[in-house]
Scaffold this motif. Structure first.
Motif, mmCIF file in Angstrom:
data_model
loop_
_atom_site.group_PDB
_atom_site.id
_atom_site.type_symbol
_atom_site.label_atom_id
_atom_site.label_comp_id
_atom_site.label_asym_id
_atom_site.label_seq_id
_atom_site.Cartn_x
_atom_site.Cartn_y
_atom_site.Cartn_z
ATOM 1 N N GLY A 1 41.393 47.114 36.805
ATOM 2 C CA GLY A 1 41.976 46.149 37.731
ATOM 3 C C GLY A 1 42.691 46.715 38.931
ATOM 4 N N TYR A 2 42.749 48.029 39.067
ATOM 5 C CA TYR A 2 43.412 48.624 40.224
ATOM 6 C C TYR A 2 42.443 49.597 40.889
ATOM 7 N N GLU B 1 36.047 47.645 47.451
ATOM 8 C CA GLU B 1 37.088 48.467 46.836
ATOM 9 C C GLU B 1 36.481 49.187 45.640
ATOM 10 N N GLN C 1 38.969 38.788 46.293
ATOM 11 C CA GLN C 1 39.772 39.720 45.503
ATOM 12 C C GLN C 1 38.838 40.465 44.552
ATOM 13 N N ASN D 1 38.854 42.792 42.359
ATOM 14 C CA ASN D 1 39.060 43.084 40.929
ATOM 15 C C ASN D 1 38.893 41.855 40.048
#
Lengths: 416, 188, 981, 95
Positions: A298-299, A253, A412, A414
């Motif tokens: 964080g996004y 990501e 995850q 982030n």
């Protein structure tokens, strides 16, 4: 042209007329043996090692903007090899060794400065974890030192030893860690690669891959088709976007990480310090600015900018750790796009498409990896097999369960 | 009513509630409140709202609102409310709410999960704007909002323009109280 | 010292005289001065040194764009380096020091750099200092670092407080010049919630610096009237001394209000500055314009200033930098300065205008078609050399030179979301581009509307449009409306040592060299030369550098690139961003219900996440923590101990599907758990790695109480809500945290039951038969207080956990202590807790480290294959199930006197000690008073089959090697007889 | 950033915890033939788009709702906010 003190003096005395461009500005050729996508630190380092170590003569680096304009030009400049896991530590130690010889290798002063890094310890559990890590470092041939609170205090007396919410109980030091003048890394590799015949093509954006019968034949670009025997992709935060053109979904990501610099200050901080009870790490540049950072926003984001909550979070960490910086002013903030992988560790591997190779997933630790990343990617591109220090960085580790998860936070991105 | 012989202390550790005044605003620790959460069972939402209305003698509060008088309720989340009542008479509020709600809702005692501070007087908005992100223009009488105050998750209830209740988690009460008092000293 | 350069008029309060010191000399000033105006009033032109060449530096501007006039303000632990004199509001007793000079401002040793500047060209350091390699860190870099930076920190803790706050408005207006004031009047009169923020302490922007009129009023009077009207409107909030520093997503603006910087000392409890997060529906940028310099040889001497700044000093502050002033301009605005200063009685040496058709004056000489070619004056300007239109040269004596190259719209904030400014040919300047932050509009000079009338009008129009106001706009006062066209003139031909970035010493020559070496994009130029990297972010320098790069490249400026700005608009103290979150307030502190009692007992506390927990309870005479901890362990195992375990997360799970829900959450089964029973549960992440463990007690068919580890309470709750709302939306489950509602104490040891029987009300049977191991239920204690009892054990002893409402926790602990006297009950802390759980072989945070599986933890069989639980599928991946997978084991030194070290690695007794031969690692270690030996838990490859094996525990980082034996992790009571007793 | 909560109106993003791609709602069937591969893709592979991205946010300092936020990863513009529970039901999730 060779750079040296002598040369600087000579040019100064003759009006600086002899300086030539650090690299050429060539038009792309129709065909190369190897095309590296991405003129950042990793792409340029790859090109340098491809040419210099692996003897590749027909190499191009293509960059959609200006070289060094991505994360290599916007980070907190820290180098270190203080990793825990077997998949990582030998690689980062290899990288640190390459840093140590970088300037002579590329004939460019990138100001590799090994003033040391200390990861602070604030709890017994953290000490246990850092002990394990320090041991792993030493067992892998790196250096590590476990400090108690008094030893930390001796080196950094102005840290918060009096009124800390999370008292400093020690630190894990790596004396060979430090900082490097980040832009100079890109320029040094670029100049060296160019001098070894690599074409560095700026303002050339990849718009697609030409893939026939499962084999990659080259790249479509804003400057036309460029044929390639092999294509290596090293585009950091843009990994998802570029590899998407080849039909791949990645275990990655893209997230924004902010970094900050203060106004120039007279020297106060010799090495790098990371706070163990908050999101804050800091060093001081040779120009005098405090260079610091913290956590991701964080996004998912491709915007090279962040928001206030993280700015505040980082400064809160800074003030908690070193309340003497309260009156130092934050001068600039910027954001870089991080290719956050699913286990926090990178990928240097072949892809299912023949002739297409991938280097990415560096999370926010890509800068210190630059030399080894380039070296190992060059090795993979030239030899078609992974470099011995990068064998764990495979795509299929997620399918098989061989994650390399330093932080232990799972899939995850982030949180890594 | 129980007849046990254990003596309670307030969240701030005192035997008496802490009261502090700065300028025209007074901050009062309010231990005398019993709380229970009422969360509607799946598919029982309207029945639960009706049962709650009966319990508090007033319609169940809508999103971000409070209602009721002797017993009050405020909205805490989707299909979830907090019921407030005087501790003296309703120490066993969870049992009382359970009886009242029957099968329509899950009831959980929350009395000591939270600590309440009441801010009263003139100039409260100047204090609150240093504490939380809530748009105070939109908080009118009967508003209830959850927010973060100095990293502590809280409820802010507007009783009147001159009386606000702040609920914070009991264990963090020292931090919350410090934040409120420093904000009062700063703003007033 | 008298204020020799003080003029008449101005907006200073001559009735108030303030004393201040600069470089240890005393001066006077007036209220309304800035430090810069006060220094100029006192005839002080040189106030600092530049970064690289240590050239003398004076004041260049009258605003926050100032690159030169920066000082160390205040003293001691309040010293603020790099503070702009131009924005420092004067207060009585102000102290300031010049910086980047040694030993004194006048005689600065490193001024020698200027002589060697030819060797210190742009980027010279990249090309040298490489041989011999070792010299870099030993010699070259220390040398460079010593010279680095400008001001210095005090190295003492910042003693001041900072606040952070939140404000909301319909319209935020940034800047209070003509456009900002008119926008505020328009919006305010219409009833909108308006915030008007300006970085200056006086609202009015340039209106305070000009002599023209608005309607029947002087510009400053009109501004004062507008401010008075606005401050009477309840819906308008005026925020002077407030810099809007950044435009962030979705209409959130950061702003810094300097509430205390203008005060000699801060009142008690008041903040020095406040960081406001301003939430806006709309925002209007009225930031005006920044005057741009012209590059010419030696254009950096003290006394050479922006023409508009000279005018500000004269009109607003009643100060001139010199009694004799010259102007160098390419536009009409420069002439305005000359006229205003002439009117104030300042001698105008001449106006040098590059234009052949420049306007003339009866009052002073205008040199048309002329250019300044060089200047002289070691510590301050003494004269300038001018090349006249006819090719001759002339010398002008002057102590100050006002330079105007035109004005650049102040587009800073429009770039904060990476919007690029657009080139405006008529103004030869960048104006706000099309990609503004959503909700932001721009008015006045910031938008390229340069006349006062235009500014007023655009302020009113933009405000009306943003707020969708209908009806007529307010009447505008009559104001100057001169058409503005700017013909660019960036640098005097042939100049070399002509400064662009005066703070960082970047000259025209450097930009040309950068181009020559291939650093041709704006980004490369900035990075290679450091142009625009100084504390002013290049507000006055970037355009000039870009223009010169364009010129040498033979391209237009917009083809060459744009300059964009990043937040913050002006530098912000780090303390301001941190606010109150420092020291003990860095994070919230959570106290347990027995905290006050424990403090009375003299407990030593430890941070566990945000909790403070009692670590051990020293008794008088105990000098080492181990004595206390060993005693607590021994006494608990021998009789009974009590430990506050409130910090464990507690989640109330109710609903008809509660059991099915737990079945999904936990790897092991919960559907068949009987009411009144508790079960250990292991939670996996979806990737099959252990996430957390704890217990779940079933209080009723549809009611469970789940416990989590202290560290993971919030994560587990979030995860459970995820499963409930996103994966199983039709399950009837309700969740709520009850962690803090209950004071929960572990009562452990052979006498635990006897102790509890003294407080549990008699109707509840807690005998082994009535309340067996893993039972749970609601009870009452002490005569009717509702409580919960769980028969669970972390210590390995007969143990209960008893919970009462938190307010009674203190009293319950005291009661347990008094009732327990007959058993010599001990309170025990986290250390003893840790020792006992290691002795018992219970995994905790060190083992649940986010990389271990159920298999690693020895709980592989707990993962049910018969149901759908989170993580079960991916836990079956091949690499997680290899035969030599790590297994949790116990570790004991062969020689009981040796110490096990957590973090040590396990190696075979024979063979090399290196990473390739690593067999595992120690996660937890403690001294076991029960075994009189150091013991540890750890993970070992294929550990389950290696019990009894001897190995080496190596910890080179603590310089330790120990012969150890691999044993079962259950050191104490492996059969579990005690817990069932 | 500000998230326009469907129940509570505009709230600062700092009150929320971010999880990731909303495809995490689409948890595969554990009994399906290709469950291992499906779970691998579910847990690890991401579209990571430039532009519109549907993603999960948890209102941790608020009402504890999980939300599905549709947000542009380049501009950060938020075009839609839904309760994740509604989205989950619409995507066929039940118990």
């Amino acid at each position: 042209m060779r750079y040296s003190g002598f040369r600087v003096i000579k040019e100064a005395l003759t009006g600086h007329e002899g300086w030539t461009p650090a690299w050429r500005d060539p038009e792309p050729k129709a065909q190369y043996d190897i095309v590296v996508i991405g003129g950042g630190g990793h792409g340029l380092a790859t090109a340098h090692y491809l040419a210099k170590v692996y003897g590749q003569r027909k190499v191009a680096v293509i960059e959609k903007g200006w070289i060094g304009g991505g994360n290599v030009g916007r980070n907190t400049t820290i180098i270190r090899s203080n990793y825990l896991l077997d998949g990582n530590e030998p690689f980062y130690e290899f990288s640190l060794k390459l840093w140590e010889g970088l300037e002579q290798d590329v004939n460019y002063n990138a100001m590799v400065s090994q003033r040391g890094i200390i990861n602070l310890i604030h709890s017994d559990a953290q000490r246990d974890a850092f002990t394990r890590r320090g041991n792993a470092m030493i067992l892998n041939g790196a250096d590590a030192e476990l400090l108690d609170a008094d030893q930390v205090r001796k080196e950094y007396p102005y840290l918060n030893f009096n009124d800390a919410r999370f008292p400093i109980k020690g630190g894990l030091a790596q004396r060979r860690g430090g900082t490097v003048r980040h832009d100079a890394v890109a320029w040094g590799y670029a100049r060296s690669a160019d001098s070894h015949g690599v074409d560095i093509i700026q303002n050339c954006e990849v718009t697609g891959f030409r893939i026939e019968n499962g084999k990659c034949l080259g790249v479509e670009t804003s400057k036309g088709f460029i044929g390639a025997g092999k294509v290596g992709c090293a585009v950091a935060g843009n990994s998802g976007r570029v590899m998407g053109m080849a039909g791949m979904r990645l275990p990655i990501e893209s997230h924004v990480l902010q970094a900050f610099v203060s106004e120039g200050l007279k020297p106060l901080l010799p090495g790098v310090i990371t706070f163990g009870a908050g999101h804050f790490y800091v060093s001081q540049s040779d120009k005098g600015g405090l260079v610091f950072g913290g956590d991701l926003d964080g996004y998912n984001s491709y915007a090279q900018r962040g928001n206030l909550p993280v700015v505040e979070d980082v400064c809160e960490g800074g003030m908690a750790l070193m309340p003497m910086i309260g009156r130092a002013r934050l001068l600039r903030m910027w954001g870089g796009i991080m290719d956050m992988s699913m286990d926090g560790s990178p990928i240097i591997d072949r892809t299912p498409v023949e002739g297409l190779y991938f280097n990415g997933g560096w999370c926010y630790g890509g800068f210190k990896a630059t030399p080894a990343s380039g070296y190992c990617f060059a090795h993979l591109l030239a030899r078609d097999e992974p470099h011995p220090t990068a064998t764990a960085y495979r795509f299929d580790r997620f399918r098989t369960g061989r994650m390399i998860d330093e932080k232990g936070v799972g899939n995850q991105p982030n949180l890594h | 009513m129980s007849v046990h012989d254990l003596v309670a202390i307030t969240a701030l550790g005192g035997s008496e509630p802490c009261v502090e005044t700065v300028g025209a605003v007074t901050c009062t620790e309010v231990p005398g409140v019993a709380l229970a959460s009422v969360a509607a069972r799946l598919g029982q939402e309207s029945k639960a709202a009706k049962a709650l209305a009966k319990l508090i003698g007033s319609p169940a509060p809508g999103i971000g609102r409070t209602s009721g008088e002797a017993l009050t309720a405020f909205w805490a989340g989707p299909e979830q409310w907090m019921v407030e009542a005087p501790f003296e008479t309703h120490e066993e509020i969870a049992d009382q709410a359970t009886t009242a709600m029957g099968e329509t809702a899950s009831v959980t005692e929350q009395t000591d999960a939270w600590t309440r501070f009441d801010l009263s007087g003139d100039g409260i908005p100047a204090v609150l704007e240093l504490l939380c992100q809530l748009d105070l223009r939109t908080l009118d009488e009967g508003s209830a909002a959850r927010c973060s105050i100095h990293h502590v998750g809280c409820f802010v209830l507007c009783r009147t323009s001159r009386l606000f209740s702040l609920y914070g988690p009991r264990a963090s009460v020292g931090t919350l109280h410090h934040a409120i008092i420093t904000a009062m000293r700063s703003a007033l | 010292m008298t204020q020799t350069n003080r003029l008449s008029g101005g907006q200073i309060d001559r009735n108030t005289t303030l004393n201040f010191r600069f470089d240890n000399r005393s001066y006077t000033a007036h209220s309304g001065d800035t430090l810069a105006s006060a220094l100029l009033a006192n005839g002080v032109r040189m106030i600092g040194r530049s970064f690289k060449y240590h050239r003398p530096r004076g004041v260049l501007t009258a605003g926050s764009e100032e690159p030169n006039g920066i000082v160390e303000l205040r003293t001691g632990n309040r010293k603020e380096p790099n503070t702009r004199a131009t924005t420092t509001e004067m207060f009585d007793g102000l102290e300031a020091q010049s910086q980047n000079r040694w030993p004194s401002l006048k005689y600065d040793a490193l001024a020698v750099n200027d002589l060697f500047s030819n060797f210190l060209s742009a980027g010279f350091y990249y090309k040298t200092f490489m041989w011999p390699a070792a010299f870099w860190e030993k010699l070259y870099e220390p040398m460079i670092r010593r010279a680095a930076g400008l001001g210095s920190l005090s190295m003492e803790d910042d003693p001041d407080e900072y606040d952070k706050g939140f404000r909301h408005c319909d319209l935020l207006i940034i800047g209070s010049g003509p456009s900002g004031l008119m926008a505020a009047l328009t919006a305010g009169r219409a009833g909108a919630d308006v915030i008007l923020a300006d970085e200056d302490f006086a609202l009015g922007g340039r209106l305070n610096s000009e002599t023209f009129t608005l309607g029947d009023h002087s510009a400053s009077d009109w501004a004062a009237q507008a401010v008075a009207e606005l401050s009477a409107l309840p819906n308008v909030r005026l925020m002077p001394r407030t810099t809007v520093i950044g435009a962030f997503d979705h209409g959130v603006y950061g702003a810094v209000e300097r509430t205390g910087d203008h005060l000699p000392t801060l009142p008690a409890a008041k903040p020095r500055q406040i960081l406001w997060r301003i939430y806006t529906k709309r925002a209007l940028l009225c930031a005006g314009a920044t005057e741009r310099p012209i590059a010419f040889e030696n254009n950096d001497r003290p006394g050479i200033m922006m023409a508009g700044a000279l005018r500000s000093y004269a009109n607003r502050f009643a100060v001139t930098a010199s009694e004799r002033v010259a102007i160098f301009t390419n536009n009409d605005d420069g002439h305005r300065t000359a006229a205003d200063m002439h009117a104030k009685g300042v001698k105008i040496a001449a106006v040098v205008d590059v234009r052949d058709d420049a306007p003339t004056s009866h009052d002073y000489e205008v040199l048309r078609g002329a250019q300044v070619t060089d200047t002289k004056g070691r510590h301050g300007l003494t004269f300038v050399e001018v090349a006249l239109a006819d090719g001759t040269t002339r010398t002008l004596d002057c102590g100050a030179l006002g330079v105007s190259g035109g004005w650049n719209p102040n587009v800073h904030l429009t770039c904060h979301q990476r919007g690029r400014p657009a080139w405006n040919e008529a103004l030869a300047a960048f104006v706000p581009g099309p990609d503004l932050p959503v909700g932001l509009s721009v008015a006045g000079a910031a938008n390229g509307v340069m006349s006062t009338h235009g500014a007023l009008q655009s302020g009113a129009e933009e405000a009306a449009q943003l707020l969708e106001l209908s009806g007529a706009l307010p009447d505008l006062p009559k104001a100057e409306d001169a058409p503005v066209a700017q013909k660019p003139f960036w640098c005097v031909e042939g100049c070399k040592r002509a400064w662009l970035d005066q703070q960082n010493d970047v000259t025209v020559k450097d930009v040309k060299l950068s181009y020559q070496e291939g650093f041709r994009s704006v980004e490369h130029l900035k990075r290679y030369t450091t142009l625009g990297m100084a504390t002013d972010q290049g507000k006055t320098s970037n355009m000039g550098g870009l223009a010169i790069m364009a010129e040498v490249a033979g391209k237009s400026i917009p083809e060459t690139g744009t300059t964009i700005f990043r937040p913050p608009y002006t530098p912000v103290p780090i303390g301001t961003f941190a606010g109150r979150m420092r020291g003990q307030e860095f994070h919230p502190t959570r106290l347990t219900p027995s905290h006050y009692w424990a403090k009375e007992r003299g407990a030593v506390f430890v941070e566990v996440g945000n909790w403070l927990r009692a670590q051990w309870f020293p008794l008088p005479g105990e000098t080492h923590w181990r004595e206390s901890v060993d005693r607590e362990v021994r006494q608990t195992r021998a009789s009974v101990g009590v430990c506050d375990c409130t910090t464990l997360g507690k989640i109330d799970v109710q609903g008809t599907d509660a059991a099915a829900f737990l079945n999904r959450i936990y790897a092991n089964g919960f559907a068949k758990l009987a009411v009144g029973k508790t079960r250990y549960g292991l939670m996996l992440r979806e990737d099959g790695i252990a996430m957390d463990d704890g217990t779940a007690g079933r209080l009723a068919e549809d009611h469970f109480v789940v416990t989590t580890t202290t560290a993971n309470a919030a994560n587990v709750y979030r995860h459970m809500e995820f499963v409930r709302q996103c994966l199983c939306p039709d399950m009837d489950v309700q969740l709520i945290s009850t962690t803090e509602a209950w004071a929960q104490y572990a009562v452990a040891g052979p006498n635990a039951r006897k102790l509890l029987q003294k407080i549990v009300d008699p109707e509840f049977d807690i005998s082994n038969e009535g309340f067996p191991f893993m039972a749970c239920g609601n009870i009452t204690v002490c005569g009717g207080l509702r409580a919960r009892l769980f028969r669970i054990s972390f210590s390995g002893e007969l143990a209960f956990e008893i919970a009462v409402p938190a307010r009674y926790g203190d009293a319950l602990m005291r009661r347990l202590m008094t009732e327990g006297e007959e058993f010599a009950v001990v309170p025990y802390g986290t250390e003893a807790l840790g020792v006992m759980r290691i002795e018992k072989g219970h995994a905790a945070g060190n083992e649940l480290n986010g990389t271990t599986t159920a298999l690693n933890l020895g709980m592989g069989r707990m993962v049910s294959k018969k149901k759908d639980s989170i993580g079960s599928t991916l836990s079956e991946r091949e690499a997680l199930n290899e035969p030599d997978a790590l297994r949790m084991v116990g570790i004991k030194p062969v020689d009981a006197d040796h110490k096990i070290t957590a973090g040590g690695h396990l190696m075979n007794t024979e063979g090399p000690v290196d990473a390739a031969h690593d067999q595992g690692y120690v996660t937890s270690a403690a001294y076991s008073p029960s075994l009189n030996s150091s013991i540890g838990l750890g993970f070992l490859k294929n550990g389950g089959n290696r019990l009894g094996e001897q190995m080496r525990l190596v910890s080179p980082v603590t310089d330790l090697t120990v012969e150890v034996e691999i044993v079962s992790a259950h050191f104490v009571d492996p059969e579990g007889e005690r817990v069932r007793a | 950033m500000i998230i326009n909560h469907p129940l509570l109106g505009p709230r600062d993003a700092s009150e929320f915890a971010y999880l990731g791609d909303a495809s995490l709602i689409d948890r595969p069937d554990w009994q399906a033939e290709n469950a291992a591969e499906a779970f691998y893709e579910y847990a690890y592979l991401r579209d990571n788009p430039v532009g519109e991205h549907r993603e999960l946010w948890f209102h941790e300092a608020g009402d504890r709702s999980w939300l599905v936020v549709t947000r542009n990863t380049m501009t950060h513009e938020i075009s839609k906010v839904e309760l994740a529970r509604d989205v989950a039901r619409a995507r066929g999730r039940s118990k």
